[in-house]
Enzyme design. Structure first.
Site, PDB file in Angstrom:
ATOM      1  N   HIS A 153     -17.722 -22.909 -20.110  1.00  0.00           N
ATOM      2  CA  HIS A 153     -18.897 -23.336 -20.133  1.00  0.00           C
ATOM      3  C   HIS A 153     -19.578 -23.191 -21.278  1.00  0.00           C
ATOM      4  CE1 HIS A 153     -18.455 -23.196 -15.596  1.00  0.00           C
ATOM      5  NE2 HIS A 153     -18.373 -24.553 -15.747  1.00  0.00           N
TER       6      HIS A 153
ATOM      7  N   HIS B 126     -18.790 -19.162 -17.430  1.00  0.00           N
ATOM      8  CA  HIS B 126     -17.651 -18.497 -18.242  1.00  0.00           C
ATOM      9  C   HIS B 126     -17.706 -19.106 -19.530  1.00  0.00           C
ATOM     10  CE1 HIS B 126     -15.259 -21.927 -17.335  1.00  0.00           C
ATOM     11  NE2 HIS B 126     -15.534 -21.910 -15.952  1.00  0.00           N
TER      12      HIS B 126
ATOM     13  N   LYS C 184     -21.479 -19.641  -9.413  1.00  0.00           N
ATOM     14  CA  LYS C 184     -20.006 -19.257  -9.901  1.00  0.00           C
ATOM     15  C   LYS C 184     -20.430 -18.705 -11.422  1.00  0.00           C
ATOM     16  CE  LYS C 184     -16.843 -21.720  -7.152  1.00  0.00           C
ATOM     17  NZ  LYS C 184     -15.887 -23.155  -7.307  1.00  0.00           N
TER      18      LYS C 184
HETATM   19  N1  ARG Z   1     -19.139 -28.668 -13.145  1.00  0.00           N
HETATM   20  C1  ARG Z   1     -17.947 -29.138 -13.788  1.00  0.00           C
HETATM   21  C2  ARG Z   1     -16.960 -27.816 -14.304  1.00  0.00           C
HETATM   22  O1  ARG Z   1     -17.635 -26.802 -14.346  1.00  0.00           O
HETATM   23  C3  ARG Z   1     -18.197 -29.856 -15.222  1.00  0.00           C
HETATM   24  C4  ARG Z   1     -18.963 -31.028 -14.867  1.00  0.00           C
HETATM   25  C5  ARG Z   1     -18.887 -32.025 -16.038  1.00  0.00           C
HETATM   26  N2  ARG Z   1     -19.660 -33.289 -16.034  1.00  0.00           N
HETATM   27  C6  ARG Z   1     -19.172 -34.541 -15.186  1.00  0.00           C
HETATM   28  N3  ARG Z   1     -20.043 -35.426 -15.213  1.00  0.00           N
HETATM   29  N4  ARG Z   1     -18.174 -34.332 -14.494  1.00  0.00           N
HETATM   30  O2  ARG Z   1     -15.703 -28.046 -14.531  1.00  0.00           O
END
Ligand code: ARG
Length: 600
Positions: free
Chosen positions: A163, A160, A157
């Site tokens: 992130h 963006h 994905k």
């Molecule tokens: N992959 C998730 C996202 O893009 C964020 C993860 C954050 N870290 C965690 N331990 N939940 O929204």
């Protein structure tokens, strides 16, 4: 409430640091913590008021005419049963001379202290020049581990702008904790597992081409994923197929696993390109899939602790007593969830790193998720639940309709960085066409502009993204600070040999008592405190805003006070100030993840 809970963590954390600062000062360094120091001087005069609470009251007056330090006595007036001005007067009359102080005064209930400007300058410069790249650092953390989960994009994905925020804020916190004597552990909790991979496999097998995926990477994977959803609306059997492929993947089917690995590899290649450009590193890339074989034990533990409840075939932890919806742990079809992985990951991290604190940097939209599973950890009986902290940031939305034509309404980070670099390149071409290594400088300044822009507001503030603003290099921006640093470097270069290694003890600090020089000294002094505040509040913007203040005070000095003058005393004192600014700007820029090129 969750807000209340994080507040408590903040305070507990704050106390701990404060005591550390004190014991450090008792060892005596050249620049003391002036708040602590003044508190020590006054403690005997204010009966029954603890030194520490005096230190917490001392302020830096907004206007130097009101002194360098000030004690607002009205805050003690109730406790001491005296009028504020009477307290201030008494402190003034009892004040015994001190070479650090020029004079004291009692005005409108404030006890004001005017530091001896030459000694102030000499103390501050000595410390900056002696500590160099360690200036502003502390040993508060005593090497304890701080685990920071940041960036954490999802495989296949688009990376963006949300992130980007997590990456930039997390990276700055990483550096700040490290600088405060902790051992930071950076974890990229990649979103590399879940039913979406079943869909992606189906889509790839139907329409994908290896060469196209190899050439276009995540963009093509994302297209395949979107196409899956478009087509599955009409053909619901595709969903079953996707589920079946995900089951295969979970059972270790060779074909499914090979494709999944390839998607991960393609995505990581792109993420690494971005991280290299941003200058961001991680100590671990243990993503969600890392916990696949670790969740069963945790589910058993939850069961044994009687926390799991069955609900229509699913397993969940009820959180009604805490006014939260239940945390879903296992779906009807046996699949695990985001919550399951986070609970498992936290326990793994505690066992692996024995952290003092584990921090999660995501957008505020995920607050409930963190609040829920932090509670699950607490209900499991782990008292370290209070060491978990979500560090939320505001959402990024797009400005008006201007960009609505962009498909998916997302800002691609790659495009954003490319544009920033290109724009910097144009400015260089226009203003400084003979510069060496233009590409490198354009990269450092262009990327710096984007990072700094992201860190220039309190993290919780929602951001309306505007290209214009992100690419604006005027005013309170990263390029402005970087340019100021380069200006300091240029003065030192012109001054010639040794200007960048002044001997602090040989400086005639009496040459630095004018308002502009003192303005710079004051900012230099504040660096340490600002870094500490940034850590306590988990707020890197405190450092970015500080850098703008320091740069502005330096530019005022630079315009008012010629540096390369004939008088050797004036010249060397001013050069030492320039070098101190250069060191401090560079330290601060490095903390928030910006390079500090010497020539711009
Ligand atoms: N992959 C998730 C996202 O893009 C964020 C993860 C954050 N870290 C965690 N331990 N939940 O929204």
């Amino acid at each position: 409430s969750f807000a209340g809970m994080s507040g408590k963590i903040g305070i507990a954390f704050g106390r701990q640091c404060l005591t550390m600062v004190r014991s450090q000062d008792e060892r005596g360094s050249s620049v003391m913590n002036y708040k602590q120091w003044l508190a020590g001087q006054l403690a005997g005069q204010l009966e029954g008021v603890a030194e520490e609470s005096i230190a917490e009251l001392v302020e830096y007056p907004p206007n130097p005419q009101m002194g360098d330090l000030s004690l607002p006595c009205f805050k003690l007036s109730k406790q001491l049963r005296k009028a504020p001005q009477a307290i201030a007067e008494e402190l003034k009359s009892k004040w015994s001379g001190n070479d650090a102080v020029a004079r004291v005064d009692a005005v409108s209930g404030y006890f004001n202290v005017y530091l001896n400007p030459a000694k102030f300058a000499s103390d501050v410069l000595s410390e900056v020049l002696e500590k160099g790249e360690r200036y502003g650092s502390q040993e508060t953390g005593q090497g304890k581990n701080i685990v920071i989960d940041y960036s954490s994009p999802n495989i296949a994905k688009t990376f963006h702008i949300g992130h980007l925020r997590s990456t930039v804020i997390g990276n700055a916190l990483y550096n700040i904790f490290q600088f405060m004597g902790y051992n930071s552990v950076g974890i990229n909790h990649l979103g590399d597992w879940g039913t979406q991979f079943g869909k992606l496999i189906v889509a790839y097998k139907l329409w994908g081409e290896q060469s196209k995926v190899e050439a276009e990477g995540i963009d093509e994977l994302q297209r395949l994923y979107v196409k899956f959803h478009d087509e599955a609306d009409a053909k619901p059997e595709m969903e079953d197929e996707a589920r079946a492929w995900f089951v295969k993947l979970e059972q270790g089917d060779a074909e499914a696993e090979k494709l999944w690995r390839w998607f991960v590899e393609i995505s990581l290649k792109e993420f690494h390109k971005m991280y290299d450009l941003l200058g961001v590193k991680f100590d671990s890339y243990a993503g969600e899939s890392f916990y696949n074989d670790k969740m069963a034990a945790i589910l058993d533990e939850l069961k044994a602790k009687q926390l799991l409840e069955e609900d229509e075939g699913a397993l969940l932890v009820r959180l009604d007593d805490y006014n939260m919806p239940p945390a879903l742990m296992v779906k009807k079809d046996g699949g695990t969830l985001y919550h399951t992985r986070d609970v498992t990951a936290a326990i793994y991290r505690k066992n692996t790193y024995d952290f003092e604190k584990a921090i999660y940097v995501t957008d505020a939209g995920q607050s409930l998720h963190f609040q829920q599973w932090f509670k699950v950890i607490e209900l499991m009986g782990y008292d370290w639940a209070k060491q978990l902290q979500h560090v939320p940031f505001g959402k990024v939305s797009l400005e008006g309709a201007k960009l609505s034509t962009r498909k998916g309404n997302v800002i691609h980070l790659e495009e954003l960085l490319a544009k920033a670099i290109e724009k910097t390149r144009e400015i260089i071409e226009e203003k400084n066409p003979n510069m060496e290594n233009k590409d490198e400088v354009a990269r450092k300044v262009g990327v710096g502009a984007i990072i700094f822009n992201d860190l220039s507001n309190n993290r919780i503030k929602d951001i309306v993204f505007s290209w214009e603003e992100a690419l604006n290099f005027e005013g309170e921006t990263g390029p402005y600070v970087q340019y100021t640093h380069a200006r300091a470097c240029s003065v030192l270069r012109k001054a010639g040999d040794g200007a960048d290694k002044p001997d602090a003890s040989a400086i005639d600090a009496a040459q630095l008592t004018n308002a502009e020089a003192q303005g710079v000294v004051r900012e230099l002094y504040l660096f340490k405190e600002r870094v500490e505040q940034a850590m306590l509040k988990l707020e890197p913007s405190i450092v970015s805003r500080y850098l703008v203040d320091l740069a502005q005070s330096f530019n005022r000095f630079y315009h008012e006070c010629p540096i390369l003058v004939d008088d050797p005393g004036v010249r060397s004192a001013r050069l030492a100030l320039v070098q101190s600014v250069r060191v401090t700007l560079k330290n601060g820029l490095r903390l928030i993840g910006l390079d500090a090129p010497e020539k711009i």
